[in-house]
Motif scaffolding. Structure first.
Motif, mmCIF file in Angstrom:
data_model
loop_
_atom_site.group_PDB
_atom_site.id
_atom_site.type_symbol
_atom_site.label_atom_id
_atom_site.label_comp_id
_atom_site.label_asym_id
_atom_site.label_seq_id
_atom_site.Cartn_x
_atom_site.Cartn_y
_atom_site.Cartn_z
ATOM 1 N N ALA A 124 44.142 41.884 59.388
ATOM 2 C CA ALA A 124 43.826 41.920 57.958
ATOM 3 C C ALA A 124 44.803 41.024 57.210
ATOM 4 C CB ALA A 124 43.914 43.345 57.425
ATOM 5 N N ASN A 125 44.281 40.246 56.270
ATOM 6 C CA ASN A 125 45.077 39.233 55.572
ATOM 7 C C ASN A 125 44.957 39.375 54.056
ATOM 8 O OD1 ASN A 125 45.383 37.557 58.159
ATOM 9 N ND2 ASN A 125 43.158 37.616 57.887
ATOM 10 N N LEU A 126 46.021 38.975 53.365
ATOM 11 C CA LEU A 126 46.026 38.862 51.903
ATOM 12 C C LEU A 126 46.436 37.445 51.552
ATOM 13 C CD1 LEU A 126 45.982 40.204 49.016
ATOM 14 C CD2 LEU A 126 48.455 40.561 49.341
ATOM 15 N N GLY A 127 45.650 36.786 50.697
ATOM 16 C CA GLY A 127 45.975 35.426 50.294
ATOM 17 C C GLY A 127 45.738 35.208 48.814
ATOM 18 N N ILE A 128 46.438 34.236 48.246
ATOM 19 C CA ILE A 128 46.281 33.868 46.844
ATOM 20 C C ILE A 128 46.086 32.358 46.750
ATOM 21 C CG2 ILE A 128 47.649 35.813 45.983
ATOM 22 C CD1 ILE A 128 50.027 33.917 45.711
ATOM 23 N N ALA A 129 45.504 31.905 45.646
ATOM 24 C CA ALA A 129 45.265 30.479 45.453
ATOM 25 C C ALA A 129 46.556 29.774 45.066
ATOM 26 C CB ALA A 129 44.204 30.264 44.379
ATOM 27 N N HIS A 159 38.410 25.232 51.013
ATOM 28 C CA HIS A 159 37.028 25.042 51.441
ATOM 29 C C HIS A 159 36.802 25.424 52.897
ATOM 30 C CE1 HIS A 159 38.755 21.407 53.194
ATOM 31 N NE2 HIS A 159 37.630 21.218 53.872
ATOM 32 N N ALA A 160 37.906 25.588 53.665
ATOM 33 C CA ALA A 160 37.789 25.941 55.075
ATOM 34 C C ALA A 160 38.457 27.277 55.362
ATOM 35 C CB ALA A 160 38.417 24.838 55.932
ATOM 36 N N SER A 161 38.441 28.156 54.392
ATOM 37 C CA SER A 161 39.086 29.464 54.514
ATOM 38 C C SER A 161 38.166 30.533 53.942
ATOM 39 C CB SER A 161 40.422 29.461 53.758
ATOM 40 O OG SER A 161 40.843 30.763 53.444
ATOM 41 N N GLY A 162 38.091 31.681 54.611
ATOM 42 C CA GLY A 162 37.284 32.774 54.084
ATOM 43 C C GLY A 162 37.772 33.216 52.718
ATOM 44 N N ILE A 163 39.083 33.468 52.594
ATOM 45 C CA ILE A 163 39.652 33.856 51.300
ATOM 46 C C ILE A 163 39.469 32.741 50.286
ATOM 47 C CG2 ILE A 163 41.812 34.345 50.077
ATOM 48 C CD1 ILE A 163 42.702 35.983 52.482
ATOM 49 N N GLY A 164 39.677 31.497 50.715
ATOM 50 C CA GLY A 164 39.500 30.366 49.802
ATOM 51 C C GLY A 164 38.101 30.303 49.243
ATOM 52 N N LYS A 165 37.098 30.466 50.084
ATOM 53 C CA LYS A 165 35.714 30.407 49.608
ATOM 54 C C LYS A 165 35.371 31.622 48.741
ATOM 55 C CE LYS A 165 33.456 29.615 53.476
ATOM 56 N NZ LYS A 165 32.265 29.293 54.284
ATOM 57 N N ALA A 166 35.971 32.778 49.061
ATOM 58 C CA ALA A 166 35.751 33.957 48.213
ATOM 59 C C ALA A 166 36.273 33.714 46.806
ATOM 60 C CB ALA A 166 36.426 35.179 48.834
ATOM 61 N N LEU A 167 37.413 33.019 46.700
ATOM 62 C CA LEU A 167 37.987 32.715 45.390
ATOM 63 C C LEU A 167 37.240 31.578 44.700
ATOM 64 C CD1 LEU A 167 41.788 33.020 46.261
ATOM 65 C CD2 LEU A 167 40.372 34.656 45.005
ATOM 66 N N GLN A 170 34.210 32.566 42.719
ATOM 67 C CA GLN A 170 34.416 33.243 41.439
ATOM 68 C C GLN A 170 34.758 32.275 40.314
ATOM 69 O OE1 GLN A 170 33.789 36.513 41.048
ATOM 70 N NE2 GLN A 170 33.153 36.444 43.196
ATOM 71 N N MET A 171 34.901 30.993 40.625
ATOM 72 C CA MET A 171 35.250 30.016 39.596
ATOM 73 C C MET A 171 34.054 29.682 38.715
ATOM 74 S SD MET A 171 37.620 27.181 41.553
ATOM 75 C CE MET A 171 39.234 27.587 42.205
ATOM 76 N N THR A 172 34.332 29.291 37.480
ATOM 77 C CA THR A 172 33.276 28.773 36.616
ATOM 78 C C THR A 172 32.794 27.434 37.174
ATOM 79 O OG1 THR A 172 34.835 27.573 35.218
ATOM 80 C CG2 THR A 172 34.350 29.870 34.608
ATOM 81 N N VAL A 229 39.746 39.813 45.139
ATOM 82 C CA VAL A 229 40.443 40.935 44.513
ATOM 83 C C VAL A 229 40.628 40.590 43.038
ATOM 84 C CG1 VAL A 229 42.623 42.213 44.411
ATOM 85 C CG2 VAL A 229 41.620 41.591 46.632
ATOM 86 N N PHE A 230 40.325 41.544 42.149
ATOM 87 C CA PHE A 230 40.369 41.302 40.704
ATOM 88 C C PHE A 230 41.499 42.087 40.056
ATOM 89 C CE2 PHE A 230 36.055 40.765 42.213
ATOM 90 C CZ PHE A 230 35.674 39.562 41.645
ATOM 91 N N ASP A 231 42.030 41.536 38.948
ATOM 92 C CA ASP A 231 43.054 42.256 38.202
ATOM 93 C C ASP A 231 42.431 42.966 37.013
ATOM 94 O OD1 ASP A 231 42.561 40.310 36.286
ATOM 95 O OD2 ASP A 231 44.539 39.384 36.384
ATOM 96 N N TRP A 232 43.281 43.489 36.140
ATOM 97 C CA TRP A 232 42.802 44.294 35.015
ATOM 98 C C TRP A 232 42.014 43.475 33.996
ATOM 99 C CZ3 TRP A 232 44.768 43.711 29.920
ATOM 100 C CH2 TRP A 232 45.796 42.776 29.789
ATOM 101 N N GLN A 233 42.166 42.147 34.022
ATOM 102 C CA GLN A 233 41.408 41.291 33.123
ATOM 103 C C GLN A 233 40.106 40.788 33.751
ATOM 104 O OE1 GLN A 233 44.759 38.519 32.378
ATOM 105 N NE2 GLN A 233 44.517 39.037 30.221
ATOM 106 N N GLY A 234 39.824 41.229 34.967
ATOM 107 C CA GLY A 234 38.614 40.788 35.645
ATOM 108 C C GLY A 234 38.745 39.437 36.317
ATOM 109 N N GLU A 235 39.981 38.930 36.437
ATOM 110 C CA GLU A 235 40.220 37.641 37.078
ATOM 111 C C GLU A 235 40.412 37.840 38.578
ATOM 112 O OE1 GLU A 235 40.283 34.648 35.678
ATOM 113 O OE2 GLU A 235 40.069 35.295 33.596
ATOM 114 N N ALA A 236 39.825 36.922 39.362
ATOM 115 C CA ALA A 236 40.034 36.951 40.810
ATOM 116 C C ALA A 236 41.424 36.392 41.101
ATOM 117 C CB ALA A 236 38.963 36.137 41.517
ATOM 118 N N VAL A 237 42.347 37.254 41.522
ATOM 119 C CA VAL A 237 43.741 36.861 41.677
ATOM 120 C C VAL A 237 44.185 36.777 43.137
ATOM 121 C CG1 VAL A 237 44.452 37.743 39.426
ATOM 122 C CG2 VAL A 237 44.468 39.269 41.418
#
Length: 278
Positions: A124-129, A159-167, A170-172, A229-237
């Motif tokens: 299991a992994n945790l990643g951020i942009a 573009h070549a990462s599961g977490i990366g594509k998940a984030l 969520q972009m505009t 994963v989203f924060d209290w402002q609804g942003e994917a963090v």
């Protein structure tokens, strides 16, 4: 002078009494519980009248009014005399902001990552942009002899990462267009999405189903399932994922693993204050 023994050392102040786990009536304050019910319900509205709050929380108008005026004095709620509506007050935001200042996504994620690994049997992994990459900041490894390994500090193109594509999903549109225009879509395997149109199509599907799949796009023989994963402002963090060899993270297993990842991402989002993510 004799040195103090362990038994003579000053005792640390307790944060809880001995019976802290006793949730019986003798250890609860009913009036405070009623007040919190009003406060929590008011936080879900865009403003409510006294009679509405009393009815919705099953309390008398007199009790509800005493609760509201007490909290008003503390700035936790405020009253709009013109509209005759009660609202959450600015003090509530300040208290919430203090909670957020002590909340670390890494610390909050650790037990959730462990449960996710135990539920799936995979790392299991945790990643951020970080600019055009995903920065892996925490990991709980699988016990299997063949497993994925992304030590904290590892960078992977989004573009070549599961977490990366998940984030990315969520972009505009504008932000995604800027990312695609500036980030090199390098090829790592025959499955890497290097064509902008193909990447956009994959991200659209990712957003629709709620999770991303890295199908041997970074490393041959490895597959990853990730959710934002989203924060209290609804942003994917951040993003959570499970990774493993394709022999175990097989396509028929995708939905089962995705369900576990989505639950873990919702739990972490709720811990960060996101609404409706638990």
């Amino acid at each position: 002078m004799r040195e103090p023994t362990i038994s003579e050392s000053p005792r640390r102040a307790r944060g809880r009494p001995k019976a802290w786990d006793d949730k019986s009536d003798q250890n609860t304050i009913k009036s405070l519980d009623r007040a919190m019910a009003v406060f929590e319900h008011l936080s879900t509205t865009s403003g409510a009248t006294l009679s509405e709050l009393a009815a919705d929380t099953d309390q008398s108008p007199a009790t509800t009014y005493r609760i509201l005026t007490t909290m008003e004095a503390r700035g936790l709620v405020e009253f709009d005399a013109g509209a005759q509506l009660w609202h959450i007050g600015p003090r509530a935001f300040l208290i919430g902001a203090r909670y957020l200042r002590r909340t670390s996504v890494v610390d909050r994620a650790r037990p959730i990552l462990r449960r996710l690994m135990e539920a799936t049997g995979e790392t299991a992994n945790l990643g951020i942009a970080r600019d055009t990459h995903v920065l892996f900041v925490s990991q709980v490894e699988s016990h299997a002899s063949i497993r994925a390994f992304f030590p904290p500090g590892t960078l992977s193109p989004m573009h070549a990462s599961g977490i990366g594509k998940a984030l990315l999903a969520q972009m505009t549109d504008d932000r995604l267009s800027r990312h695609i225009a500036t980030a090199p879509l390098d090829r790592f395997t025959v499955r890497t999405l290097t064509d902008p149109a193909e990447l956009r199509a994959d991200l659209q599907e990712t957003r629709a189903r709620g999770y991303a799949i890295d199908d041997e796009e970074k490393t041959e023989g490895m597959r990853c399932i990730a959710a934002p994963v989203f924060d209290w402002q609804g942003e994917a963090v951040a993003g959570l994922s499970v990774s493993g060899p394709v022999s175990r993270v097989s396509l028929p297993q995708t939905q089962r693993l995705a369900d576990a990842v989505l639950r873990a991402a919702a739990d972490l989002s709720a811990a960060l204050g996101a609404e409706g993510k638990a």
